[in-house]
Design a protein around this motif. Structure first.
Motif, PDB file in Angstrom:
ATOM      1  N   PRO A  27       0.816  -1.210   0.000  1.00 24.76           N
ATOM      2  CA  PRO A  27       0.000   0.000   0.000  1.00 24.76           C
ATOM      3  C   PRO A  27       0.858   1.272   0.000  1.00 24.76           C
ATOM      4  O   PRO A  27       0.343   2.370  -0.166  1.00 24.76           O
ATOM      5  CB  PRO A  27      -0.802  -0.108   1.296  1.00 24.76           C
ATOM      6  N   ASP A  28       2.173   1.103   0.194  1.00 29.65           N
ATOM      7  CA  ASP A  28       3.089   2.236   0.276  1.00 29.65           C
ATOM      8  C   ASP A  28       4.237   2.062  -0.716  1.00 29.65           C
ATOM      9  O   ASP A  28       4.684   0.941  -0.969  1.00 29.65           O
ATOM     10  CB  ASP A  28       3.669   2.346   1.693  1.00 29.65           C
ATOM     11  N   SER A  45       0.452  -3.090  -8.422  1.00 24.31           N
ATOM     12  CA  SER A  45      -0.488  -2.041  -8.021  1.00 24.31           C
ATOM     13  C   SER A  45      -1.721  -2.062  -8.915  1.00 24.31           C
ATOM     14  O   SER A  45      -1.853  -1.267  -9.829  1.00 24.31           O
ATOM     15  CB  SER A  45       0.211  -0.680  -8.097  1.00 24.31           C
ATOM     16  N   THR A  47      -5.029  -1.995  -7.761  1.00 25.18           N
ATOM     17  CA  THR A  47      -6.223  -1.428  -7.116  1.00 25.18           C
ATOM     18  C   THR A  47      -5.906   0.022  -6.746  1.00 25.18           C
ATOM     19  O   THR A  47      -4.749   0.435  -6.759  1.00 25.18           O
ATOM     20  CB  THR A  47      -6.613  -2.189  -5.828  1.00 25.18           C
ATOM     21  N   PRO A  48      -6.932   0.795  -6.369  1.00 26.86           N
ATOM     22  CA  PRO A  48      -6.676   2.193  -5.987  1.00 26.86           C
ATOM     23  C   PRO A  48      -5.860   2.338  -4.705  1.00 26.86           C
ATOM     24  O   PRO A  48      -5.348   3.409  -4.415  1.00 26.86           O
ATOM     25  CB  PRO A  48      -8.084   2.770  -5.777  1.00 26.86           C
ATOM     26  N   HIS A  49      -5.714   1.260  -3.935  1.00 25.41           N
ATOM     27  CA  HIS A  49      -5.064   1.364  -2.629  1.00 25.41           C
ATOM     28  C   HIS A  49      -3.647   0.800  -2.597  1.00 25.41           C
ATOM     29  O   HIS A  49      -3.004   0.838  -1.563  1.00 25.41           O
ATOM     30  CB  HIS A  49      -5.922   0.672  -1.574  1.00 25.41           C
ATOM     31  N   LYS A  50      -3.156   0.268  -3.716  1.00 24.20           N
ATOM     32  CA  LYS A  50      -1.798  -0.280  -3.776  1.00 24.20           C
ATOM     33  C   LYS A  50      -0.876   0.712  -4.476  1.00 24.20           C
ATOM     34  O   LYS A  50      -1.289   1.426  -5.377  1.00 24.20           O
ATOM     35  CB  LYS A  50      -1.768  -1.607  -4.532  1.00 24.20           C
ATOM     36  N   GLN A  51       0.396   0.719  -4.039  1.00 24.39           N
ATOM     37  CA  GLN A  51       1.371   1.610  -4.663  1.00 24.39           C
ATOM     38  C   GLN A  51       2.773   1.080  -4.388  1.00 24.39           C
ATOM     39  O   GLN A  51       3.181   0.969  -3.237  1.00 24.39           O
ATOM     40  CB  GLN A  51       1.234   3.036  -4.128  1.00 24.39           C
ATOM     41  N   ARG A  75      -6.691   3.334 -10.858  1.00 34.41           N
ATOM     42  CA  ARG A  75      -5.873   2.416 -10.052  1.00 34.41           C
ATOM     43  C   ARG A  75      -4.438   2.431 -10.527  1.00 34.41           C
ATOM     44  O   ARG A  75      -4.149   2.852 -11.628  1.00 34.41           O
ATOM     45  CB  ARG A  75      -6.419   0.992 -10.131  1.00 34.41           C
ATOM     46  N   GLN A  80      -1.939   7.046  -8.726  1.00 38.02           N
ATOM     47  CA  GLN A  80      -1.395   7.649  -7.512  1.00 38.02           C
ATOM     48  C   GLN A  80      -0.535   8.874  -7.824  1.00 38.02           C
ATOM     49  O   GLN A  80      -0.616   9.897  -7.151  1.00 38.02           O
ATOM     50  CB  GLN A  80      -0.564   6.612  -6.737  1.00 38.02           C
TER      51      GLN A  80
END
Length: 168
Positions: A27-28, A45, A47-51, A75, A80
Motif C-alpha cells: 500500500p506504500d 499495483s 487497485t486504488p489502494h496499492k502503490q 488504479r 497515484q
C-alpha cells in the motif's frame, strides 16, 4: 554467464539493477529513485489502494507506459502519481501505441522507463486460451455482442466464446 545475488535491501536493488520488476501488494511506495538507464515493470499495483513506486519516480521518468490509459485513471502507479500532482496524465502512453509505432518507446540507454501493467481481463483470457490450446494464431473473442481480436485459437476458423472459457 550470469551472476545471481539475492538481497532484501531495496537500496541494493536500486544500486545494482537496471531492470526491476515489482509484483507486491504494497500500500506504500517501495522505490523512490533509480539510476539512469533503469527500466521498471510494475505489476502489483492493481487497485486504488496499492502503490509500489513513489509518484516522484514516475514524474522524473523519461517514459511512462501503461497497458490501459483508461484503467490507469482509477488504479495503479499512474493513478497515484497523477493524484499527488507528480505526473501529468498527457505524458502517459499505452503499450499498444508503442508496439504499433504510434508513440515512441525508449530512445537511448540512459532513459528511465516505467511500464505499469495493472492487468487487462481480455488479455488475461487470451493468454489462458493460448496456454490451454497451444496455438499461435489470433482470432476473435465475442462477449455480449462485442468482438475482441486478442484470443488465440487451436483451429483456423474457430471462434472463442464465453462458453469456451467455462469449458476450460
Amino acid at each position: 554467464d550470469w551472476e545471481i545475488e539475492t538481497t532484501t535491501d531495496v537500496n541494493d536493488v536500486v544500486a545494482n539493477c537496471q531492470l526491476i520488476v515489482t509484483a507486491t501488494p504494497s500500500p506504500d511506495p517501495l522505490l523512490f529513485a533509480v539510476r539512469p538507464g533503469t527500466h521498471i515493470t510494475a505489476i502489483g499495483s492493481d487497485t486504488p489502494h496499492k502503490q509500489e513506486l513513489a509518484g516522484s519516480l514516475l514524474g522524473n521518468a523519461d517514459l511512462v507506459v501503461v497497458d490501459s490509459r483508461d484503467q490507469s485513471q482509477s488504479r495503479g502507479e499512474v493513478y497515484q502519481a497523477v493524484k499527488a500532482g507528480d505526473l501529468e496524465r498527457d505524458r502517459v502512453v499505452e503499450l499498444g501505441e508503442v508496439i504499433l509505432g504510434d508513440a515512441r518507446g525508449r530512445t537511448h540507454e540512459e532513459q528511465i522507463t516505467v511500464a505499469e501493467l495493472t492487468g487487462i481481463a481480455v488479455q488475461d483470457i487470451g493468454r489462458t486460451l493460448e496456454t490451454m490450446m497451444g496455438s499461435r494464431r489470433v482470432t476473435t473473442f465475442v462477449q455480449d455482442g462485442e468482438e475482441y481480436d486478442v484470443i488465440l485459437q487451436a483451429e483456423a476458423g474457430d471462434r472463442a466464446t464465453p462458453q469456451d472459457l467455462q469449458n476450460l
